[in-house]
Scaffold this motif. Structure first.
Motif, PDB file in Angstrom:
ATOM      1  N   LEU A  23       0.822  -1.209   0.000  1.00 27.80           N
ATOM      2  CA  LEU A  23       0.000   0.000   0.000  1.00 27.80           C
ATOM      3  C   LEU A  23       0.857   1.261   0.000  1.00 27.80           C
ATOM      4  O   LEU A  23       0.473   2.282  -0.553  1.00 27.80           O
ATOM      5  CB  LEU A  23      -0.928  -0.008   1.218  1.00 27.80           C
ATOM      6  CG  LEU A  23      -1.838   1.192   1.429  1.00 27.80           C
ATOM      7  CD1 LEU A  23      -2.787   1.343   0.242  1.00 27.80           C
ATOM      8  CD2 LEU A  23      -2.614   1.038   2.709  1.00 27.80           C
ATOM      9  N   ASP A  67      -8.108   3.704  -4.611  1.00 27.82           N
ATOM     10  CA  ASP A  67      -8.569   2.331  -4.416  1.00 27.82           C
ATOM     11  C   ASP A  67      -9.361   1.909  -5.642  1.00 27.82           C
ATOM     12  O   ASP A  67     -10.355   2.576  -5.956  1.00 27.82           O
ATOM     13  CB  ASP A  67      -9.441   2.266  -3.161  1.00 27.82           C
ATOM     14  CG  ASP A  67      -9.631   0.861  -2.623  1.00 27.82           C
ATOM     15  OD1 ASP A  67      -8.859  -0.028  -3.025  1.00 27.82           O
ATOM     16  OD2 ASP A  67     -10.535   0.668  -1.797  1.00 27.82           O
ATOM     17  N   PRO A  68      -8.996   0.922  -6.394  1.00 28.99           N
ATOM     18  CA  PRO A  68      -7.941  -0.078  -6.200  1.00 28.99           C
ATOM     19  C   PRO A  68      -6.579   0.374  -6.733  1.00 28.99           C
ATOM     20  O   PRO A  68      -6.435   1.445  -7.308  1.00 28.99           O
ATOM     21  CB  PRO A  68      -8.453  -1.267  -6.998  1.00 28.99           C
ATOM     22  CG  PRO A  68      -9.223  -0.664  -8.115  1.00 28.99           C
ATOM     23  CD  PRO A  68      -9.843   0.583  -7.540  1.00 28.99           C
ATOM     24  N   ARG A  81      -7.414  -4.144  -3.682  1.00 23.87           N
ATOM     25  CA  ARG A  81      -7.947  -3.080  -2.838  1.00 23.87           C
ATOM     26  C   ARG A  81      -6.886  -2.663  -1.829  1.00 23.87           C
ATOM     27  O   ARG A  81      -5.932  -3.402  -1.563  1.00 23.87           O
ATOM     28  CB  ARG A  81      -9.191  -3.567  -2.112  1.00 23.87           C
ATOM     29  CG  ARG A  81     -10.324  -3.822  -3.063  1.00 23.87           C
ATOM     30  CD  ARG A  81     -11.562  -4.196  -2.319  1.00 23.87           C
ATOM     31  NE  ARG A  81     -12.657  -4.306  -3.278  1.00 23.87           N
ATOM     32  CZ  ARG A  81     -13.725  -5.031  -3.082  1.00 23.87           C
ATOM     33  NH1 ARG A  81     -13.862  -5.713  -1.968  1.00 23.87           N
ATOM     34  NH2 ARG A  81     -14.670  -5.063  -3.985  1.00 23.87           N
ATOM     35  N   LYS A  82      -7.076  -1.479  -1.244  1.00 20.24           N
ATOM     36  CA  LYS A  82      -6.116  -0.979  -0.256  1.00 20.24           C
ATOM     37  C   LYS A  82      -5.946  -1.955   0.911  1.00 20.24           C
ATOM     38  O   LYS A  82      -4.834  -2.196   1.363  1.00 20.24           O
ATOM     39  CB  LYS A  82      -6.580   0.365   0.303  1.00 20.24           C
ATOM     40  CG  LYS A  82      -6.386   1.528  -0.600  1.00 20.24           C
ATOM     41  CD  LYS A  82      -6.852   2.788   0.133  1.00 20.24           C
ATOM     42  CE  LYS A  82      -6.647   4.025  -0.673  1.00 20.24           C
ATOM     43  NZ  LYS A  82      -7.115   5.229   0.053  1.00 20.24           N
TER      44      LYS A  82
END
Length: 93
Positions: A23, A67-68, A81-82
């Motif tokens: 992330l 996101d994403p 996704r995060k």
């Protein structure tokens, strides 16, 4: 939820400063997978998609709201996704 995963077992606690979660990687950066914090079916999905230890990945781009996240793994592209990206620990190449 992401803050819990980000600090859990992170290698920064062990003196390795070039580790972070997927992330936290900026678009255009390349890195290597170190380990997963996921368990069960999510962990198996990561492994099936090629997110295995020592695999080299590159963050391609983020969606408008972040996101994403689009990631290149070997020769194909995956979006995560995060919350999923926060469960993968990486190391700079």
């Amino acid at each position: 939820m992401m803050n819990k995963m980000r600090g859990k077992g992170c290698c920064r606690r062990h003196g390795q400063k070039n580790c972070k979660t997927l992330l936290e990687v900026c678009p255009g950066e390349r890195c290597r997978i170190r380990r997963h914090f996921a368990k069960g079916a999510v962990r198996q999905r990561f492994l099936d998609l090629g997110f295995v230890p020592n695999a080299e990945v590159e963050v391609i781009r983020l969606a408008t709201l972040g996101d994403p996240i689009e990631i290149r793994v070997t020769n194909y592209y995956v979006t995560l996704r995060k919350a999923e990206a926060a469960q993968i620990e990486v190391q700079a190449v």
